[in-house]
Enzyme design. Structure first.
Site, PDB file in Angstrom:
ATOM      1  N   ARG A   1     -10.688  -9.570  -8.144  1.00 44.19           N
ATOM      2  CA  ARG A   1     -10.262 -10.814  -7.498  1.00 44.19           C
ATOM      3  C   ARG A   1     -11.010 -10.938  -6.167  1.00 44.19           C
ATOM      4  O   ARG A   1     -11.179  -9.937  -5.468  1.00 44.19           O
ATOM      5  CB  ARG A   1      -8.764 -10.796  -7.225  1.00 44.19           C
ATOM      6  CG  ARG A   1      -7.883 -10.842  -8.464  1.00 44.19           C
ATOM      7  CD  ARG A   1      -6.425 -10.760  -8.057  1.00 44.19           C
ATOM      8  NE  ARG A   1      -5.499 -11.074  -9.131  1.00 44.19           N
ATOM      9  CZ  ARG A   1      -4.803 -10.164  -9.795  1.00 44.19           C
ATOM     10  NH1 ARG A   1      -4.942  -8.885  -9.519  1.00 44.19           N
ATOM     11  NH2 ARG A   1      -3.958 -10.530 -10.751  1.00 44.19           N
TER      12      ARG A   1
ATOM     13  N   GLU B   1      -5.843 -19.388 -19.076  1.00 52.69           N
ATOM     14  CA  GLU B   1      -4.554 -19.414 -18.381  1.00 52.69           C
ATOM     15  C   GLU B   1      -3.814 -20.726 -18.635  1.00 52.69           C
ATOM     16  O   GLU B   1      -2.638 -20.847 -18.356  1.00 52.69           O
ATOM     17  CB  GLU B   1      -4.773 -19.249 -16.870  1.00 52.69           C
ATOM     18  CG  GLU B   1      -5.539 -17.970 -16.545  1.00 52.69           C
ATOM     19  CD  GLU B   1      -5.810 -17.802 -15.062  1.00 52.69           C
ATOM     20  OE1 GLU B   1      -5.059 -17.081 -14.418  1.00 52.69           O
ATOM     21  OE2 GLU B   1      -6.785 -18.401 -14.565  1.00 52.69           O
TER      22      GLU B   1
ATOM     23  N   ARG C   1       5.976 -18.521 -12.066  1.00 59.59           N
ATOM     24  CA  ARG C   1       5.879 -17.066 -12.131  1.00 59.59           C
ATOM     25  C   ARG C   1       6.543 -16.363 -10.946  1.00 59.59           C
ATOM     26  O   ARG C   1       6.866 -15.191 -11.020  1.00 59.59           O
ATOM     27  CB  ARG C   1       4.418 -16.623 -12.267  1.00 59.59           C
ATOM     28  CG  ARG C   1       3.549 -16.988 -11.097  1.00 59.59           C
ATOM     29  CD  ARG C   1       2.072 -16.830 -11.413  1.00 59.59           C
ATOM     30  NE  ARG C   1       1.504 -15.628 -10.812  1.00 59.59           N
ATOM     31  CZ  ARG C   1       0.207 -15.334 -10.822  1.00 59.59           C
ATOM     32  NH1 ARG C   1      -0.647 -16.125 -11.446  1.00 59.59           N
ATOM     33  NH2 ARG C   1      -0.237 -14.256 -10.255  1.00 59.59           N
TER      34      ARG C   1
ATOM     35  N   CYS D   1      -5.981  -9.565 -18.752  1.00 56.40           N
ATOM     36  CA  CYS D   1      -6.013  -8.959 -17.419  1.00 56.40           C
ATOM     37  C   CYS D   1      -4.773  -9.295 -16.601  1.00 56.40           C
ATOM     38  O   CYS D   1      -4.683  -8.960 -15.436  1.00 56.40           O
ATOM     39  CB  CYS D   1      -7.280  -9.360 -16.674  1.00 56.40           C
ATOM     40  SG  CYS D   1      -7.356 -11.122 -16.344  1.00 56.40           S
TER      41      CYS D   1
ATOM     42  N   ASN E   1      -0.380 -13.878 -16.573  1.00 53.29           N
ATOM     43  CA  ASN E   1       0.538 -14.248 -15.480  1.00 53.29           C
ATOM     44  C   ASN E   1       0.668 -15.768 -15.392  1.00 53.29           C
ATOM     45  O   ASN E   1       1.758 -16.317 -15.307  1.00 53.29           O
ATOM     46  CB  ASN E   1       0.029 -13.733 -14.126  1.00 53.29           C
ATOM     47  CG  ASN E   1      -0.206 -12.248 -14.122  1.00 53.29           C
ATOM     48  OD1 ASN E   1       0.302 -11.542 -14.975  1.00 53.29           O
ATOM     49  ND2 ASN E   1      -0.986 -11.756 -13.163  1.00 53.29           N
ATOM     50  N   ASP E   2      -0.485 -16.429 -15.411  1.00 57.02           N
ATOM     51  CA  ASP E   2      -0.455 -17.889 -15.341  1.00 57.02           C
ATOM     52  C   ASP E   2      -0.193 -18.518 -16.695  1.00 57.02           C
ATOM     53  O   ASP E   2       0.513 -19.522 -16.797  1.00 57.02           O
ATOM     54  CB  ASP E   2      -1.788 -18.413 -14.773  1.00 57.02           C
ATOM     55  CG  ASP E   2      -1.773 -18.411 -13.251  1.00 57.02           C
ATOM     56  OD1 ASP E   2      -0.754 -18.818 -12.674  1.00 57.02           O
ATOM     57  OD2 ASP E   2      -2.768 -17.974 -12.636  1.00 57.02           O
TER      58      ASP E   2
ATOM     59  N   HIS F   1       0.814  -1.205   0.000  1.00 56.79           N
ATOM     60  CA  HIS F   1       0.000   0.000   0.000  1.00 56.79           C
ATOM     61  C   HIS F   1       0.850   1.258   0.000  1.00 56.79           C
ATOM     62  O   HIS F   1       0.475   2.278  -0.559  1.00 56.79           O
ATOM     63  CB  HIS F   1      -0.948  -0.013   1.195  1.00 56.79           C
ATOM     64  CG  HIS F   1      -2.289  -0.538   0.807  1.00 56.79           C
ATOM     65  ND1 HIS F   1      -3.182  -1.055   1.709  1.00 56.79           N
ATOM     66  CD2 HIS F   1      -2.881  -0.617  -0.384  1.00 56.79           C
ATOM     67  CE1 HIS F   1      -4.264  -1.436   1.063  1.00 56.79           C
ATOM     68  NE2 HIS F   1      -4.105  -1.183  -0.207  1.00 56.79           N
TER      69      HIS F   1
ATOM     70  N   ARG G   1     -14.373 -12.212 -10.405  1.00 58.44           N
ATOM     71  CA  ARG G   1     -13.747 -13.514 -10.631  1.00 58.44           C
ATOM     72  C   ARG G   1     -13.999 -14.404  -9.423  1.00 58.44           C
ATOM     73  O   ARG G   1     -13.760 -14.004  -8.287  1.00 58.44           O
ATOM     74  CB  ARG G   1     -12.249 -13.374 -10.846  1.00 58.44           C
ATOM     75  CG  ARG G   1     -11.619 -14.736 -11.136  1.00 58.44           C
ATOM     76  CD  ARG G   1     -10.147 -14.658 -11.363  1.00 58.44           C
ATOM     77  NE  ARG G   1      -9.417 -14.450 -10.139  1.00 58.44           N
ATOM     78  CZ  ARG G   1      -8.095 -14.337 -10.079  1.00 58.44           C
ATOM     79  NH1 ARG G   1      -7.396 -14.374 -11.199  1.00 58.44           N
ATOM     80  NH2 ARG G   1      -7.479 -14.157  -8.937  1.00 58.44           N
TER      81      ARG G   1
HETATM   82  C1  PEP Z   1      -3.293 -14.050 -14.376  1.00 57.73           C
HETATM   83  O1  PEP Z   1      -2.960 -15.211 -14.124  1.00 57.73           O
HETATM   84  O2  PEP Z   1      -2.813 -13.382 -15.329  1.00 57.73           O
HETATM   85  C2  PEP Z   1      -4.280 -13.360 -13.516  1.00 57.73           C
HETATM   86  C3  PEP Z   1      -4.727 -12.158 -13.817  1.00 57.73           C
HETATM   87  O3  PEP Z   1      -4.695 -14.007 -12.399  1.00 57.73           O
HETATM   88  P1  PEP Z   1      -3.836 -14.055 -11.029  1.00 57.73           P
HETATM   89  O4  PEP Z   1      -2.648 -13.150 -11.221  1.00 57.73           O
HETATM   90  O5  PEP Z   1      -4.763 -13.626  -9.975  1.00 57.73           O
HETATM   91  O6  PEP Z   1      -3.456 -15.504 -10.967  1.00 57.73           O
HETATM   92 MG    MG Z   2      -4.138 -16.435 -12.753  1.00 51.69          MG
END
Ligand code: PEP
Ligand code: MG
Length: 586
Positions: free
Chosen positions: A303, A440, A474, A511, A463-464, A196, A338
Site C-alpha cells: 500500500r 473490489e 467495513r 489480498c 475488505n472493500d 506497532h 498498489r
Molecule cells: C481490500 O479492500 O481488501 C484491500 C486489501 O484494500 P484496503 O484494505 O487497503 O482498502
Molecule cells: Mg480496498
C-alpha cells in the site's frame, strides 16, 4: 469470584501468572508562556529531548538483539525516523516561536492536530498509525519533563517470569524492556489490533490482549490472571478447573508455536499436492523484514498511502527511493505496488480534498483510481516512480477500485505518457511492467471477463468487496454482523471471480484480511484460490492449515453447500469444510 474481560486478540498464546499493575505513565501536560528572549533556549531544550529519546531508542534496539527480534528493532528504528523528520518536529518548533509557549505544550498541540487528522480516516491501518505518533510524543515529553524515562518501569521487578503486566498503554520501546525482563504476557487499556505494539508483541511471541477498557481498575495487583491471546480474553481469579484447562492449553500452544517455526522453510503444499503461493501485505520496513523472515513469496500488496500522509505529496525521487529500498529487502522476490488508494474521508493536508468532503457517500465517491484519474499529474508522478523502480527488480503495478474497462484504458494511456517522459530523460524501466487491477467493486467482479482482457493479473480486495456487495460499511460496528464472508452471495461471487480468472488464464490473488484469517483458509482453497496475500504475522498459521487440507474434499463440500445453502441446518459452511477433511479414504 472469577471475572472475564475482553479486548483485541493481537498476539496469540496463553499466559498464566500474577497481575502487576504498571504505573500510569501518562503525563500531565501544562501550558506556560515563555518570553521572546527564551525561544531559542526552549527550542534547544526541545531538540535535546528529541536527541535523548533517539539515543534511548537506539540503545534499546541494539540491546534486544537481531536474532529473535529483527522486527522489534525495526519498529524502534521506525520511531527513531519519526523523531527525526516527522511533521511534529518542524511544527512544534514553529509553535514555540509563534505562540511563545513551553515545548511540552507545543508538542501536545501538534499531537492533537495530527491525531484528529488520523482519526478522520476510514482506513483502520492508517488510523492506528496515530498510536505510533502518540508513543513517540510521549517519549519526548518524558525527556522534557526529566521524568525517569531513561529507566521506565522503575517500580517493576527485574524478573517478570510468571508476571502479566497491565498498563494503560505501552510503547514498543517499553514492551521491548518488558520482554528483556521475561514478561509472561501483557494487557493494555488502549491500543488497536494494527498498532506497532501489537505487531511487536506478536513478533516477540508475547501473548497480549490490547484495548481492555478499565483493565487497571478491574484487575487487582497480585491476583491470578489467565490471558488467552488467541481469543482476546482475560480470566481473573479463575476456578481450579479453568486453571487446569488453561495449563494444558498453554502447553499445547507452546508445542504449536514450535511446530510453526519449523514451517518457515517448508513449502505451502496441500495434502493432495496443490502448491499455494503465500505473499505478504507490507509497506514499512519492519513489515517487509517480517515478510522475508516468514518466508513470503513476495509482497502481494504494497500500500502506498503512507507516503502521502507525511506532509506534501511525495515527489518522484522520494517514492522511487522507498520502492527501491523495499526491493532491496526483498532480494529478488516480487513487489506489487498498489497505486494511491486515498479519497473520501482518507483525506490529508497534502492533497486538496475540499470537493470530496461534500460527497454524501464518500465510500462511493471520488476515491482511489477515480481520484487519480482526476488528478493525473499526481498519478503520473507515481507511475513514473513505479516504472523506474521496475528497472531494478520484479515490480508489478496494481490499480485499486477498478470499476470499468474504460478506467484501465485510461491508466494505460497515462502509463504510455509516463514511459514517454522517461524515454525523453533517458531513464530505464521495464517495458513489460505487469498491470493488475483490484477487484473490489461487485460490478467489476461480474465483468471479470471484460477486465481480464486488459489486465495481467487481478487481486481481490475482500475488505472493500464485502462492504460494497453486502452494503455494510467495513468500519461500522453497528452493521458488523452483516459483514459476513459466508453469505451465499459472497461465496458465489468469489467462486465466480476465481473461476473466470482461471478460464482467462490470469493469476488471481486475494489480498483482503480474509486471506490471512485461518477460519477462511479452507473455504478460499475450495473456491479455487491458489495465491494468498496477508499480513506477514499470519503466514505460518495459514501455511499450516494448507498443509493439513485436502482441497479436493473441501471443494466437493463447498459445491454441495452452494447447491442449497439452507439444507445444512446443523452445520455452518466452515464446519462442513472441516468435517470434509475427516471423511475416510485418505
Ligand atoms: C481490500 O479492500 O481488501 C484491500 C486489501 O484494500 P484496503 O484494505 O487497503 O482498502
Ligand atoms: Mg480496498
Amino acid at each position: 469470584m472469577s471475572v472475564k474481560l475482553e479486548g483485541h486478540a493481537v498476539a496469540p498464546g496463553v499466559a498464566i501468572g500474577r497481575v502487576h499493575l504498571a504505573e500510569s505513565n501518562e503525563l500531565e501536560i501544562g501550558e506556560f508562556r515563555i518570553g521572546r528572549e527564551d525561544v531559542g533556549k526552549e527550542v534547544r531544550r526541545y531538540r535535546n529531548a528529541v536527541e535523548a529519546a533517539r539515543k534511548q531508542l537506539l540503545e534499546l534496539a541494539d540491546r534486544i538483539g537481531p536474532a529473535v527480534a529483527a522486527p522489534a528493532a525495526d519498529i524502534i528504528q521506525s520511531h527513531v525516523l519519526m523523531l527525526a523528520d516527522s511533521k511534529i518536529g518542524k511544527n512544534t518548533e514553529e509553535h514555540i516561536r509563534n505562540e511563545l509557549c513551553n515545548a511540552e505544550w507545543a508538542l501536545q498541540s501538534q499531537l492533537e492536530q495530527i491525531l484528529s487528522e488520523f482519526r478522520s480516516m476510514d482506513d483502520e491501518y492508517i488510523r492506528t498509525r496515530g498510536e505510533d505518533v502518540t508513543q513517540v510524543v510521549r517519549l519526548i515529553q518524558s525527556k522534557l519533563g526529566e521524568e525517569a524515562a531513561s529507566q521506565p518501569f522503575e517500580n517493576i521487578p527485574d524478573r517478570l517470569a510468571d508476571t502479566l503486566v497491565v498498563a494503560s498503554e505501552l510503547t514498543p520501546g517499553e514492551l521491548a524492556i518488558l520482554h528483556e525482563r521475561g514478561v509472561a504476557g501483557i494487557v493494555t487499556e488502549h491500543g488497536g489490533p494494527n498498532s506497532h505494539t501489537a505487531i511487536l508483541a506478536s513478533s516477540l511471541g508475547i501473548p497480549a490482549v490490547l484495548g481492555v477498557r478499565g483493565a487497571r481498575s478491574l484487575l487487582e495487583e497480585d491476583s491470578t490472571l489467565i490471558l488467552d491471546g488467541g481469543r482476546g480474553l482475560l480470566i481473573a481469579d479463575p476456578g481450579q478447573k479453568t486453571l487446569q484447562r488453561y495449563h494444558e492449553l498453554r502447553l499445547e500452544s507452546e508445542r504449536f508455536k514450535r511446530s510453526l517455526e519449523s514451517l518457515r522453510q517448508r513449502r505451502a503444499v496441500s495434502l493432495d499436492g496443490h502448491e499455494i503461493s503465500l505473499q505478504a501485505n507490507a509497506e514499512r520496513r519492519d513489515e517487509l523484514l517480517q515478510s522475508v523472515t516468514a518466508g513470503a513469496d513476495g509482497i502481494g500488496l504494497y500500500r502506498t498511502e503512507f507516503l502521502y500522509l507525511q506532509g506534501a505529496p511525495p515527489d518522484e525521487e522520494t517514492q522511487l527511493s522507498e520502492y527501491l529500498s523495499a526491493l532491496e529487502l526483498l532480494d529478488g522476490k516480487p513487489l506489487i505496488i498498489r497505486t494511491l488508494d486515498l479519497g473520501a474521508d482518507k483525506s490529508t493536508d497534502a492533497l486538496d480534498f475540499s470537493q470530496l468532503r461534500r460527497s454524501a457517500n464518500p465510500a462511493l465517491g471520488l476515491r482511489a483510481i477515480r481520484l487519480c484519474l482526476r488528478d493525473t499529474g499526481l498519478f503520473k508522478t507515481q507511475l513514473r516512480a513505479v516504472l523506474r523502480a521496475s528497472a531494478s527488480g520484479r515490480v508489478r503495478c496494481l490499480i485499486p477500485m477498478i470499476t470499468s474497462v474504460q478506467e484501465i484504458k485510461l491508466v494505460k494511456e497515462l502509463l504510455g505518457e509516463a514511459r514517454a517522459q522517461l524515454d525523453e530523460r533517458g531513464q530505464q524501466y521495464d517495458p513489460e511492467l505487469p498491470l493488475g487491477g483490484m477487484i473490489e467493486v461487485p460490478a467489476a467482479a461480474l465483468a471479470i471477463d471484460e477486465l481480464a482482457r486488459e489486465l495481467d493479473f487481478i487481486s481481490v480486495g475482500t475488505n472493500d468487496l464485502l462492504q460494497y456487495a453486502l452494503a455494510a460499511d467495513r468500519g461500522d460496528e453497528q452493521v458488523a454482523h452483516l459483514y459476513d464472508l459466508q453469505h451465499p452471495g459472497i461465496v458465489r461471487l468469489l467462486r465466480y471471480i476465481l473461476r473466470e480468472a482461471g478460464q482467462f488464464g490470469i493469476p488471481a490473488t486475494i489480498c483482503g484480511e480474509a486471506a490471512g484469517d485461518t477460519r477462511y483458509t479452507r473455504l478460499l482453497l475450495a473456491l479455487g484460490l491458489r495465491q494468498f496475500s496477508m499480513h506477514p504475522a499470519r503466514l505460518l498459521e495459514v501455511k499450516q492449515i494448507i498443509r493439513e487440507t485436502r482441497i479436493d474434499r473441501a471443494t466437493e463440500a463447498a459445491k454441495r453447500w452452494l447447491q442449497d445453502p439452507s439444507a445444512a441446518k446443523e452445520s455452518s459452511l466452515l464446519e462442513l469444510l472441516d468435517q470434509s477433511q475427516e471423511s475416510s479414504g485418505s
